[in-house]
Design an enzyme around this catalytic site. Structure first.
Site, PDB file in Angstrom:
ATOM      1  CB  SER A   1      -1.054  -0.409   0.677  1.00 39.61           C
ATOM      2  OG  SER A   1      -0.355  -0.227   2.388  1.00 39.61           O
TER       3      SER A   1
ATOM      4  CD  GLU B   1      -7.237   3.412 -12.796  1.00 39.38           C
ATOM      5  OE1 GLU B   1      -8.633   3.224 -13.389  1.00 39.38           O
ATOM      6  OE2 GLU B   1      -6.162   3.809 -13.910  1.00 39.38           O
TER       7      GLU B   1
ATOM      8  CE  LYS C   1      -9.601   7.362 -19.316  1.00 38.49           C
ATOM      9  NZ  LYS C   1      -7.967   7.027 -19.497  1.00 38.49           N
TER      10      LYS C   1
END
Length: 447
Positions: A33, A251, A267
């Site tokens: 992470s 992502e 995006k």
């Protein structure tokens, strides 16, 4: 139902110390992470010595391979965690799906050259994991009930006195170079514009590949990259031929937690500014950009449709639209789509109905993938695929493997891309595809 056993270890914010103990073990894998620098991720999961390893066969259908994963997972047997533990993994599958696994799910052309020869999917079945929970500041070994006492003791001893193995420093033998020239890129861009004007598609995610010859241990490259670019969906997976998958992704693809589903498409991108004022201006420009919001919305609509294939009718929602997330090198525009798995569906059905992620293909998805295959000279392999875990309880989380590298056969490859729409400018898109990976390329260059 049987219960896993948990053995506490000293908490480590950075998983590298623990992973070093298994770096050279077969099937060593880390889902990372990005702590202590990245602040969004909560858990690290690492393991090694899988009970079984599975790769998709060249002519095997996606549904057959996913069924093989289901069957393999059932071999391990259901289990739960002891009461009071909120951990993501109780034993199960960890691995990757390459972007080209999409060819096993959909009927796609195959013009792009497969020069990297990476299996389109590869998973291990793991009966233990070392999990760090950064919210609770704990690290622990989690053992599936099937693990015998001797193996538990071996692993406890291994991680109680972790020793750093001697590793060969990683270095590039040549500078990272793009496969496409600026002119090649422009021609592909113009072809995409032609398809958009003709009404074939609304958006195509077009990428270019950078590569160099290299030597040394890919794990040391990963450690340098995670320091330069900490992200919440990072990961390192060793490959059987001495190669490795290195991913520094910001992502999420899809997550399943107690049958609740979430996807978080990115995006829209701007570089970080050199001064606080410039940085704030870049972020504000991204948030206000009609083009980036329109691109993001197209993908949100696509993902609502994808999730609708496996989620309970009426459960798909968009709780977050156009949020700003900032990373060391870029600002991103991010949305969230959620749902609840239909009663007769599981996490692998969700993968079958939504892979690869819409944010890295374009819209409509299948047509965009056909155009990508026509215009990108080589297959993407790992890039824009997914690193994921799926445990015996049906819990799953997965990344979209952007900002990702493949070290294999003496070379390192890295890809950068972006969504092209009707009002895109080729020079801006070309520059963005470099901006996204510049921190990775520069870090490798300076090792």
């Amino acid at each position: 139902m049987l219960t896993c056993s948990v053995h506490p270890l000293p908490y480590r914010a950075n998983p590298a110390e623990y992973f070093a103990a298994v770096r050279h073990a077969p099937g060593a894998v880390l889902l990372d992470s990005g702590r202590p620098s990245a602040d969004r991720g909560r858990h690290d999961i690492l393991s090694a010595w899988p009970l079984e390893q599975l790769a998709v066969l060249p002519d095997e259908s996606g549904s057959l391979f996913l069924q093989r994963l289901r069957t393999t997972l059932s071999h391990l047997g259901n289990a739960e965690l002891p009461q009071g533990y909120e951990l993501p993994f109780a034993g199960g599958l960890i691995g990757y799906l390459s972007y080209d696994f999409g060819r096993h799910l959909e009927n796609l052309p195959s013009q792009a050259q497969d020069d990297l020869q990476l299996p389109d999917a590869r998973f291990g079945l793991y009966d233990w994991a070392l999990i760090s929970d950064h919210q609770a500041a704990t690290s622990q070994l989690v053992f599936h009930p099937s693990v015998n006492d001797g193996e538990k003791q071996r692993l406890i001893t291994l991680f109680t006195q972790p020793t750093a193995p001697s590793l060969v420093p990683f270095k590039l033998n040549t500078p990272m170079r793009a496969d496409l020239s600026a002119d090649d890129y422009r021609q592909a861009f113009e072809r995409i514009q032609h398809y958009i004007q003709a009404g074939d598609c609304y958006q195509v995610n077009f990428a270019q590949r950078f590569r160099a010859t290299c030597q040394g241990d890919a794990w040391l490259a990963y450690c340098a990259l995670r320091e330069a670019c900490p992200t919440p969906f990072s990961g390192f997976q060793s490959l059987p031929d001495g190669g490795a998958v290195l991913s520094l992704s910001p992502e999420r693809f899809v997550k399943v937690n107690e049958r609740q589903v979430e996807t978080r498409p990115i995006k829209g991108t701007r570089p970080r500014g050199l001064t606080p004022a410039e940085d704030a201006a870049n972020a504000a420009e991204l948030l206000a950009s009609p083009k980036d919001r329109a691109e993001n919305l197209m993908i949100v609509d696509l993902l609502r449709n994808d999730l609708g294939r496996t989620c309970r009718i009426g459960s798909v929602r968009v709780p977050e639209l156009f949020s700003l997330e900032s990373y060391p090198n870029v600002h991103h525009l991010v949305s969230s789509v959620t749902g609840e798995l239909a009663q007769d569906r599981d996490a692998l059905d969700l993968i079958a109905g939504s892979f690869p992620g819409g944010s890295i293909t374009g819209a409509p998805k299948i047509r965009a993938m056909q155009i990508i295959d026509e215009l990108e000279p080589t297959r993407r392999g790992l890039y824009c695929g997914s690193l994921l875990y799926l445990d015996v309880r049906g819990e799953m989380d997965s990344s979209i493997a952007i900002r990702s590298l493949l070290v294999k056969d003496g070379q390192v490859c890295c890809w950068g891309g972006g969504g092209i729409v009707a009002d895109s400018d080729w020079q801006a898109e070309f520059q963005e595809s470099i901006t996204k990976v510049k921190v990775l390329l520069d870090t490798l260059q300076n090792l």
